[in-house]
Design an enzyme around this catalytic site. Structure first.
Site, PDB file in Angstrom:
ATOM      1  N   CYS A 105     -86.920  82.224  14.519  1.00 45.74           N
ATOM      2  CA  CYS A 105     -86.120  81.748  13.383  1.00 45.74           C
ATOM      3  C   CYS A 105     -84.657  82.093  13.611  1.00 45.74           C
ATOM      4  CB  CYS A 105     -86.630  82.361  12.083  1.00 45.74           C
ATOM      5  SG  CYS A 105     -85.649  81.888  10.641  1.00 45.74           S
TER       6      CYS A 105
ATOM      7  N   CYS B 104     -82.907  83.408  10.473  1.00 46.79           N
ATOM      8  CA  CYS B 104     -83.279  84.769  10.074  1.00 46.79           C
ATOM      9  C   CYS B 104     -82.662  85.816  10.996  1.00 46.79           C
ATOM     10  CB  CYS B 104     -84.803  84.926  10.105  1.00 46.79           C
ATOM     11  SG  CYS B 104     -85.710  83.662   9.203  1.00 46.79           S
ATOM     12  N   ASP B 105     -82.653  85.530  12.300  1.00 48.26           N
ATOM     13  CA  ASP B 105     -82.360  86.572  13.284  1.00 48.26           C
ATOM     14  C   ASP B 105     -81.116  86.318  14.141  1.00 48.26           C
ATOM     15  OD1 ASP B 105     -84.704  87.829  12.439  1.00 48.26           O
ATOM     16  OD2 ASP B 105     -85.919  86.663  13.839  1.00 48.26           O
TER      17      ASP B 105
END
Length: 295
Positions: free
Chosen positions: A122, A125-126
């Site tokens: 992701c 997300c990261d």
């Protein structure tokens, strides 16, 4: 997922008792989209914003959402149908399956060792974890190229690595090619991962020349396709060769009162708009099915 939200909205508007079971955060893959530009009514909208708006509409009509309650077992061929989660057992007359898809894992034995320690799925997300770092993106479709374009905001250097040729649209490809931070490596495979507790370098193989090389990278973001979330239903419903649920354009499965909507359904076109259309169709026909039961 969009189709899950849409059938929530329509069922709620028809005064049905609607419960949405979600094993994670509501929204699925669409929630991670930075800018959606192919959904009617919006020039551009973040996936999270779109999901939040439609979710609020659905909840205003009485739909109930139960997040982070994983379904353990289903019995669909009985009436009422049984849905068993980690916390409760539900009985229902109609079920709409909108379980969507997940990204495929990196097919290397070291994947588990470096998952979350250099191997990610992701970018939203990261990606921020790799500000000023060297990033590799694995894949050649739209998801991979879009992820690569997004990650250039963080990367000092970015490699796009794919075992064959591009499958992404030309606009996305050209945007990536024009970025001076980016090096594109097609016909190239990642063969091994290395690092002391955290990923620090990878082995790659040029399939055309046969040349092997070690490449320093801080993180890999994997976008090599998706798998339908149908393991829970494989003993209850017919699945296609790609493990999607077989259902017609009316979203009806082989079991009366059970519908499949969105990416989990076997169909040729998979877009946000077609998923939303499935959600609408499934909800309206579920209401008709319930009306016949009562009649």
């Amino acid at each position: 997922m969009a189709k899950k939200i849409l059938h929530k909205l329509y069922c709620g508007r028809m005064n049905l008792d609607v419960l949405v079971l979600e094993n994670g955060i509501i929204g699925g893959q669409i929630a991670n989209a930075v800018g959606i530009e192919n959904y009617p009514g919006f020039i551009s909208v973040a996936g999270g914003d779109l999901i939040a708006t439609v979710q609020k509409q659905a909840e205003n009509f009485g739909a109930v959402i139960d997040e982070f309650d994983t379904i353990q077992k289903v019995v669909l061929r009985e009436n009422p149908k049984i849905i068993e989660t980690e916390e409760k057992i539900y009985e229902t007359d109609a079920v709409i399956i909108a379980s969507g898809m997940n990204r495929r894992k990196l097919p290397l034995p070291e994947e588990k060792k470096y998952a979350g320690r250099g191997v990610h799925y992701c970018e939203l997300c990261d990606g921020h974890m790799y500000n000023g770092k060297i990033i590799a993106v694995m894949g050649g479709g739209n998801a991979a190229v879009d992820a690569a374009n997004f990650l250039t905001k963080y990367a000092e250097k970015l490699y796009l690595i794919h075992r064959s040729d591009f499958r992404a649209d030309e606009v996305s490809q050209n945007r990536l090619r024009q970025n001076p931070k980016v090096e594109i490596m097609l016909q190239t495979e990642i063969t091994a991962l290395h690092g002391d507790g955290k990923l620090s370098n990878i082995d790659i193989l040029d399939k055309k020349s046969g040349a092997a090389k070690n490449l320093a990278v801080d993180g890999i973001f994997v976008n090599i396709g998706v798998e339908a979330n149908t393991a829970l239903f494989k003993d209850e419903l017919k699945l296609s060769g790609s493990n999607r649920i077989i259902a017609g354009e009316d979203c009806r499965t082989e079991i009366a009162g059970v519908f499949a909507a969105g990416d989990v359904r076997e169909k040729e076109i998979r877009q946000l708009t077609t998923a939303a259309s499935d959600g609408t169709t499934a909800a309206l026909l579920a209401e008709k099915y319930l009306s016949k039961l009562k009649g």
